[in-house]
Design a protein around this motif. Sequence first.
Motif, PDB file in Angstrom:
ATOM      1  N   GLY A  50      14.996  -2.060   4.531  1.00 45.20           N
ATOM      2  CA  GLY A  50      14.283  -3.309   4.330  1.00 45.20           C
ATOM      3  C   GLY A  50      12.857  -3.139   3.851  1.00 45.20           C
ATOM      4  N   SER A  51      12.528  -1.961   3.314  1.00 43.54           N
ATOM      5  CA  SER A  51      11.159  -1.709   2.861  1.00 43.54           C
ATOM      6  C   SER A  51      10.953  -1.989   1.376  1.00 43.54           C
ATOM      7  N   PRO A 111       0.791  -1.237   0.000  1.00 39.57           N
ATOM      8  CA  PRO A 111       0.000   0.000   0.000  1.00 39.57           C
ATOM      9  C   PRO A 111       0.823   1.285   0.000  1.00 39.57           C
ATOM     10  N   ILE A 112       1.856   1.394   0.844  1.00 45.92           N
ATOM     11  CA  ILE A 112       2.647   2.618   0.903  1.00 45.92           C
ATOM     12  C   ILE A 112       3.407   2.831  -0.407  1.00 45.92           C
ATOM     13  N   ARG A 116       7.090   9.530   4.094  1.00 47.97           N
ATOM     14  CA  ARG A 116       8.016   8.965   5.076  1.00 47.97           C
ATOM     15  C   ARG A 116       7.320   7.808   5.789  1.00 47.97           C
ATOM     16  N   ALA A 117       8.020   6.698   5.932  1.00 44.60           N
ATOM     17  CA  ALA A 117       7.408   5.526   6.576  1.00 44.60           C
ATOM     18  C   ALA A 117       8.494   4.644   7.171  1.00 44.60           C
ATOM     19  N   ALA A 118       8.155   3.972   8.270  1.00 43.15           N
ATOM     20  CA  ALA A 118       9.054   2.992   8.857  1.00 43.15           C
ATOM     21  C   ALA A 118       8.973   1.691   8.071  1.00 43.15           C
ATOM     22  N   THR A 119       9.942   0.817   8.273  1.00 44.81           N
ATOM     23  CA  THR A 119      10.002  -0.445   7.540  1.00 44.81           C
ATOM     24  C   THR A 119       8.712  -1.233   7.666  1.00 44.81           C
ATOM     25  N   TRP A 120       8.163  -1.318   8.891  1.00 42.99           N
ATOM     26  CA  TRP A 120       7.009  -2.168   9.131  1.00 42.99           C
ATOM     27  C   TRP A 120       5.709  -1.609   8.554  1.00 42.99           C
TER      28      TRP A 120
END
Length: 332
Positions: A140-141, A109-110, A327-331
């Motif tokens: 790791g994304s 989705p991101i 902006r987003a974290a890996t998870w």
Amino acid sequence: MPFQKCPLTPKQPGRTCNFRTWIPTNKDTSKKAHWIYCQEEAHGSLCEFHEAFKSGRLSAAARRGEKIELDGPGQETVQEELNPDDIWEEEPVDTRTFFSTFVKEALFPIQQQFVDAVLGTNPREWDTRYTEGIALWGKGSGKDRTAAKILTYVCYKLLCMKDPTAYFKREVAPEYRSRLADKIEVANVCINAHLAKAVFFKYFTQMVKNTINPQTGKNWFAEKGLNLKKDILTREVKFPKNITAYSLDSEEYTGEGLNLFFVIFDEIAGFDPARARELYAALRSTCASRFPQHMKLLLLSYKRNDTDYMMIRYDEAAYEAKTYRTRAATWE
């Protein structure tokens, strides 16, 4: 309040006014009044459209909103809009359909949200809302595979066109046309040669080879004329219609001689900061001089430190209307 769209953008970056794209329709649209509104908003610096009104180079055709070209003083030609059937050799699918049906690897989705923003959601148009996209995602994304997918889709869409070089030459302002050669080049830029060849190019060629036409069960690019053995070289793929995709690196690439339309900076936070700034400026200038309306620069990286170039661009872009950032974290 209703608005009418101006057919021309400013001649040079920075020479803008609030009326360069939207003119209130309830205003006086006479030549004199038109440029006065512009001058008031821009503090005396007129965009090309309004300079033309002031000098009398535009006639009633322009005031009706028809697309025009200015070839020189006193010269005006009305350019009709192309019928979509004259642009597309094959109806392109949207990115969701392409990745899920052709490549069989849908985006998360991101990732899809980012792609929708920078490429648009209408496959029959080249979206110009943003010229730059910045994805600050955690380690790791899946940034490398996302970059490979995006570049694969861009090549797919270009090959769906009847004549992509002719289309983009027609769309750019006359002063840029002489710089636009009869070729279109796209590129991904990695930190070093090893990553350019062993990681990104491996993913990219894998995506190209995995692009299957759901109607025939055959490789879509091969059906368009790509030789999957001879046209895939060490770090470049030579597609039909004078389209070439490159896997470049920050250590060796100088930015000279390429007719770049679309560029991805892969893990730019890992570049030497001075080199990153130099490359970014050079490639942005190259793209803007050839494809000022349709150019795209994408930056995909995770943060190394507060002063890496990814963070610099992310912070700079906070108030840039033509830059999309996420902006987003890996998870996530």
